[in-house]
Scaffold this motif. Structure first.
Motif, PDB file in Angstrom:
ATOM      1  N   PHE A 214       0.822  -1.199   0.000  1.00 39.08           N
ATOM      2  CA  PHE A 214       0.000   0.000   0.000  1.00 39.08           C
ATOM      3  C   PHE A 214       0.861   1.256   0.000  1.00 39.08           C
ATOM      4  CE2 PHE A 214      -3.307  -2.902   1.413  1.00 39.08           C
ATOM      5  CZ  PHE A 214      -4.428  -2.390   0.770  1.00 39.08           C
ATOM      6  N   VAL A 215       0.317   2.309  -0.585  1.00 35.93           N
ATOM      7  CA  VAL A 215       0.899   3.633  -0.457  1.00 35.93           C
ATOM      8  C   VAL A 215      -0.111   4.494   0.303  1.00 35.93           C
ATOM      9  CG1 VAL A 215       2.334   3.485  -2.503  1.00 35.93           C
ATOM     10  CG2 VAL A 215      -0.011   4.304  -2.725  1.00 35.93           C
ATOM     11  N   TYR A 216       0.408   5.456   1.088  1.00 41.23           N
ATOM     12  CA  TYR A 216      -0.425   6.269   1.972  1.00 41.23           C
ATOM     13  C   TYR A 216      -0.218   7.748   1.671  1.00 41.23           C
ATOM     14  CZ  TYR A 216      -0.417   1.884   4.623  1.00 41.23           C
ATOM     15  OH  TYR A 216      -0.522   0.571   5.002  1.00 41.23           O
ATOM     16  N   SER A 217      -1.244   8.519   1.948  1.00 39.21           N
ATOM     17  CA  SER A 217      -1.114   9.971   1.810  1.00 39.21           C
ATOM     18  C   SER A 217      -2.019  10.669   2.816  1.00 39.21           C
ATOM     19  CB  SER A 217      -1.461  10.415   0.388  1.00 39.21           C
ATOM     20  OG  SER A 217      -2.815  10.134   0.089  1.00 39.21           O
ATOM     21  N   ILE A 218      -1.643  11.897   3.166  1.00 41.28           N
ATOM     22  CA  ILE A 218      -2.440  12.748   4.048  1.00 41.28           C
ATOM     23  C   ILE A 218      -2.585  14.103   3.374  1.00 41.28           C
ATOM     24  CG2 ILE A 218      -2.596  13.849   6.319  1.00 41.28           C
ATOM     25  CD1 ILE A 218      -0.806  11.614   7.421  1.00 41.28           C
ATOM     26  N   ALA A 219      -3.831  14.505   3.110  1.00 40.08           N
ATOM     27  CA  ALA A 219      -4.115  15.792   2.456  1.00 40.08           C
ATOM     28  C   ALA A 219      -3.332  15.950   1.156  1.00 40.08           C
ATOM     29  CB  ALA A 219      -3.806  16.940   3.412  1.00 40.08           C
ATOM     30  N   GLY A 220      -3.230  14.853   0.399  1.00 42.71           N
ATOM     31  CA  GLY A 220      -2.559  14.891  -0.895  1.00 42.71           C
ATOM     32  C   GLY A 220      -1.060  14.740  -0.854  1.00 42.71           C
ATOM     33  N   GLU A 221      -0.456  14.688   0.333  1.00 48.02           N
ATOM     34  CA  GLU A 221       0.989  14.518   0.474  1.00 48.02           C
ATOM     35  C   GLU A 221       1.319  13.095   0.893  1.00 48.02           C
ATOM     36  OE1 GLU A 221       3.239  16.810  -0.261  1.00 48.02           O
ATOM     37  OE2 GLU A 221       1.692  18.282  -0.775  1.00 48.02           O
ATOM     38  N   ALA A 222       2.382  12.534   0.307  1.00 48.87           N
ATOM     39  CA  ALA A 222       2.776  11.164   0.632  1.00 48.87           C
ATOM     40  C   ALA A 222       3.066  11.027   2.118  1.00 48.87           C
ATOM     41  CB  ALA A 222       4.001  10.768  -0.184  1.00 48.87           C
ATOM     42  N   ALA A 223       2.629   9.922   2.693  1.00 50.25           N
ATOM     43  CA  ALA A 223       2.903   9.601   4.098  1.00 50.25           C
ATOM     44  C   ALA A 223       3.532   8.214   4.135  1.00 50.25           C
ATOM     45  CB  ALA A 223       1.623   9.636   4.921  1.00 50.25           C
ATOM     46  N   ILE A 224       4.742   8.149   4.634  1.00 48.73           N
ATOM     47  CA  ILE A 224       5.479   6.875   4.625  1.00 48.73           C
ATOM     48  C   ILE A 224       5.595   6.352   6.051  1.00 48.73           C
ATOM     49  CG2 ILE A 224       7.644   5.743   4.026  1.00 48.73           C
ATOM     50  CD1 ILE A 224       8.074   7.926   1.919  1.00 48.73           C
ATOM     51  N   PRO A 225       5.053   5.159   6.338  1.00 46.76           N
ATOM     52  CA  PRO A 225       5.182   4.592   7.691  1.00 46.76           C
ATOM     53  C   PRO A 225       6.648   4.319   8.028  1.00 46.76           C
ATOM     54  CG  PRO A 225       3.525   3.411   6.395  1.00 46.76           C
ATOM     55  CD  PRO A 225       4.279   4.286   5.445  1.00 46.76           C
ATOM     56  N   ASP A 226       7.006   4.461   9.310  1.00 49.39           N
ATOM     57  CA  ASP A 226       8.368   4.104   9.709  1.00 49.39           C
ATOM     58  C   ASP A 226       8.470   2.580   9.824  1.00 49.39           C
ATOM     59  OD1 ASP A 226       7.268   3.313  12.147  1.00 49.39           O
ATOM     60  OD2 ASP A 226       8.006   5.060  13.249  1.00 49.39           O
ATOM     61  N   GLU A 227       9.587   2.085  10.335  1.00 51.93           N
ATOM     62  CA  GLU A 227       9.817   0.645  10.369  1.00 51.93           C
ATOM     63  C   GLU A 227       8.781  -0.103  11.206  1.00 51.93           C
ATOM     64  OE1 GLU A 227      13.786  -0.141  11.599  1.00 51.93           O
ATOM     65  OE2 GLU A 227      14.706   0.678   9.777  1.00 51.93           O
ATOM     66  N   SER A 228       8.171   0.580  12.149  1.00 50.54           N
ATOM     67  CA  SER A 228       7.154  -0.064  12.983  1.00 50.54           C
ATOM     68  C   SER A 228       5.750   0.082  12.407  1.00 50.54           C
ATOM     69  CB  SER A 228       7.179   0.539  14.394  1.00 50.54           C
ATOM     70  OG  SER A 228       6.721   1.894  14.373  1.00 50.54           O
ATOM     71  N   GLY A 229       5.629   0.778  11.268  1.00 54.70           N
ATOM     72  CA  GLY A 229       4.322   1.014  10.661  1.00 54.70           C
ATOM     73  C   GLY A 229       3.645   2.278  11.141  1.00 54.70           C
ATOM     74  N   LYS A 230       4.372   3.129  11.844  1.00 60.43           N
ATOM     75  CA  LYS A 230       3.791   4.325  12.462  1.00 60.43           C
ATOM     76  C   LYS A 230       3.718   5.495  11.489  1.00 60.43           C
ATOM     77  CE  LYS A 230       4.482   7.352  16.491  1.00 60.43           C
ATOM     78  NZ  LYS A 230       5.336   7.584  17.679  1.00 60.43           N
ATOM     79  N   ILE A 231       2.543   6.150  11.500  1.00 63.63           N
ATOM     80  CA  ILE A 231       2.361   7.414  10.798  1.00 63.63           C
ATOM     81  C   ILE A 231       1.861   8.436  11.819  1.00 63.63           C
ATOM     82  CG2 ILE A 231       1.000   8.663   9.073  1.00 63.63           C
ATOM     83  CD1 ILE A 231       0.990   6.207   7.351  1.00 63.63           C
ATOM     84  N   THR A 232       2.519   9.600  11.864  1.00 67.08           N
ATOM     85  CA  THR A 232       2.171  10.638  12.834  1.00 67.08           C
ATOM     86  C   THR A 232       1.387  11.758  12.147  1.00 67.08           C
ATOM     87  OG1 THR A 232       4.148  10.149  14.135  1.00 67.08           O
ATOM     88  CG2 THR A 232       3.112  12.291  14.492  1.00 67.08           C
ATOM     89  N   ARG A 233       0.433  12.319  12.829  1.00 71.47           N
ATOM     90  CA  ARG A 233      -0.337  13.434  12.295  1.00 71.47           C
ATOM     91  C   ARG A 233       0.604  14.599  11.952  1.00 71.47           C
ATOM     92  NH1 ARG A 233      -5.446  15.229  15.298  1.00 71.47           N
ATOM     93  NH2 ARG A 233      -4.195  14.609  17.081  1.00 71.47           N
ATOM     94  N   PRO A 234       0.490  15.141  10.749  1.00 70.59           N
ATOM     95  CA  PRO A 234       1.344  16.283  10.382  1.00 70.59           C
ATOM     96  C   PRO A 234       1.074  17.487  11.296  1.00 70.59           C
ATOM     97  CG  PRO A 234       0.358  15.309   8.430  1.00 70.59           C
ATOM     98  CD  PRO A 234      -0.305  14.677   9.601  1.00 70.59           C
TER      99      PRO A 234
END
Length: 421
Positions: A74-94
């Motif tokens: 999967f690829v992820y994005s937030i508000a049209g900007e790419a969001a890349i999970p870290d090694e643990s799968g974590k994505i932080t709110r911009p």
């Protein structure tokens, strides 16, 4: 005899096959995640799906951890900007997003799932609980799922209702369906959605409906009154009997509702083909009880998660006749002896052979023996009372409550659980 015994174990551990794609979930906030998904099967001959969607995240969650699942890309994005999970799968709110509002992560990709939890077979596809085609956030709270499907002409999909939360992920079936059949009881509306060409045995539909009413009377409202029932081809070639609940949907094997089933692997235990009725009812009652145990109620021990539903399945057959339950007890006692006869409590549920048998079979047998001591009706009332007071108890809590309610039977309780004091 060795071949028959080994085959029996393989067949009937698959009857109650655990979520071998299960995701261990971490604690998260009380507010619910909301998934919106569009799912398209890549082919009706493979359990591979193109998935596009979004997940809305409550304001109080500043970050989320996506499960790292090897069959997903999967690829992820937030508000049209790419969001890349870290090694643990974590994505932080911009930082640019307000902490006072919920936020959203969009995703798109492919999931290629594996049998027996997901399979394409003879023009049908199913995906069972705890084997998600979508990105799943590690969280021990139930989420809501709004799902649409992009399907070939003539095909439809069934899944659980979008307003029913699920802590077990997503579950669905894709097939050419007959028109749904709707039946009502005192507390439930049952919607049977069967593939073309399948006809259920009426006696099992009545048993299913009566069992749901029985569990409602004993354990309260499961949180919904609309129950969806489908049938899938899981284990059909081997004549396995199985089922999988999720949300307000239960997907049963064809064999569970009257289709061909094979008990020949248990002939060495004195179990014959005519005993199939009891095994079907055991599976149906067990799986229906998960709408309460495993969803509404949890528990620290494996026997609370799977042993209680298994005991309830045995109990449902016992209520029909004492003779009817004998093949189920033979089978349970056989599996009980396959692992060490040591203490049953304070062990988690796992697909490890020993812990699996301890939860399903040693746990249910202990409950059955306790029921013989205090009365099965009294034991069911006790179980309901314990979970009403503590929806996620450990064994010490159960032990304290039992000693309080049945002080003169505590020795029988300790003996059944094989506790050495």
């Amino acid at each position: 005899m060795i071949i028959k015994v080994c085959r029996a174990l393989v067949i009937f551990l698959l009857i109650f096959n655990i979520a071998n794609c299960a995701i261990a979930k971490d604690t998260c906030a009380d507010a619910r995640l909301q998934y919106d998904l569009l799912i398209r099967p890549v082919s009706m001959f493979r359990s591979s799906f193109a998935v596009k969607g979004k997940v809305e995240i409550p304001a109080e969650m500043n970050s989320v951890n996506f499960a790292r699942i090897p069959w997903q890309k999967f690829v992820y994005s937030i508000a049209g900007e790419a969001a890349i999970p870290d090694e643990s799968g974590k994505i932080t709110r911009p930082a640019a997003l307000s902490e006072d509002d919920s936020w959203q992560i969009d995703f798109e990709g492919i999931s290629s799932l594996k049998a027996p939890k997901s399979q394409a077979d003879n023009g049908e596809i199913y995906c069972l609980n705890n084997c998600p085609p979508n990105p799943e956030i590690l969280c021990d709270k139930a989420a809501l799922y709004r799902v649409k499907f992009d399907l070939p002409q003539g095909y439809k999909a069934i899944t659980f209702d979008s307003d029913v939360p699920s802590s077990l992920g997503l579950q669905f079936q894709i097939a050419r369906f007959q028109e749904p059949v709707v039946r009502k009881t005192s507390n439930f509306t049952f919607e049977y959605v069967f593939p073309e060409g399948f006809s259920a045995d009426e006696s099992y539909l009545k048993f299913l409906e009566n069992t749901m009413e029985s569990w409602y009377k004993r354990f309260g409202d499961p949180g919904f009154n609309h129950v969806k029932i489908g049938v899938i081809r899981r284990g059909e070639a081997k004549g396995e009997i199985n089922g999988s609940p999720c949300g307000n949907l239960i997907l049963l094997s064809r064999s569970a509702l009257g289709g061909a089933a094979d008990l020949s692997g248990l002939a060495g235990l004195g179990i014959v083909a005519e005993d199939v009725d009891q095994f079907r009812k055991l599976v149906i009652a067990h799986e229906l009880s998960h709408f309460w145990f495993g969803c509404k109620y949890l528990g620290a021990d494996g026997w609370m998660v799977e042993g209680i539903p298994q005991y309830l399945g045995i109990y449902s057959v016992l209520m029909e006749s004492a003779a009817a339950v004998k093949p189920l007890l033979k089978f349970t006692e056989y599996l009980d002896r396959m692992i060490p006869l040591d203490s049953i409590p304070n062990n988690p549920f796992s697909d490890d052979k020993t812990l699996y048998i301890k939860a399903y079979y040693q746990g249910s047998l202990a409950l059955y023996r306790i029921g013989e001591s205090v009365g099965h009706e009294n034991l069911l009332e006790f179980i309901a009372t314990v979970f009403e007071g503590n929806s996620n108890p450990d064994f010490s809590y159960f032990d304290q409550q039992f000693k309080r309610v049945f002080p003169d039977k505590h020795d029988d309780w300790v003996k059944a659980w094989r506790i050495k004091e």
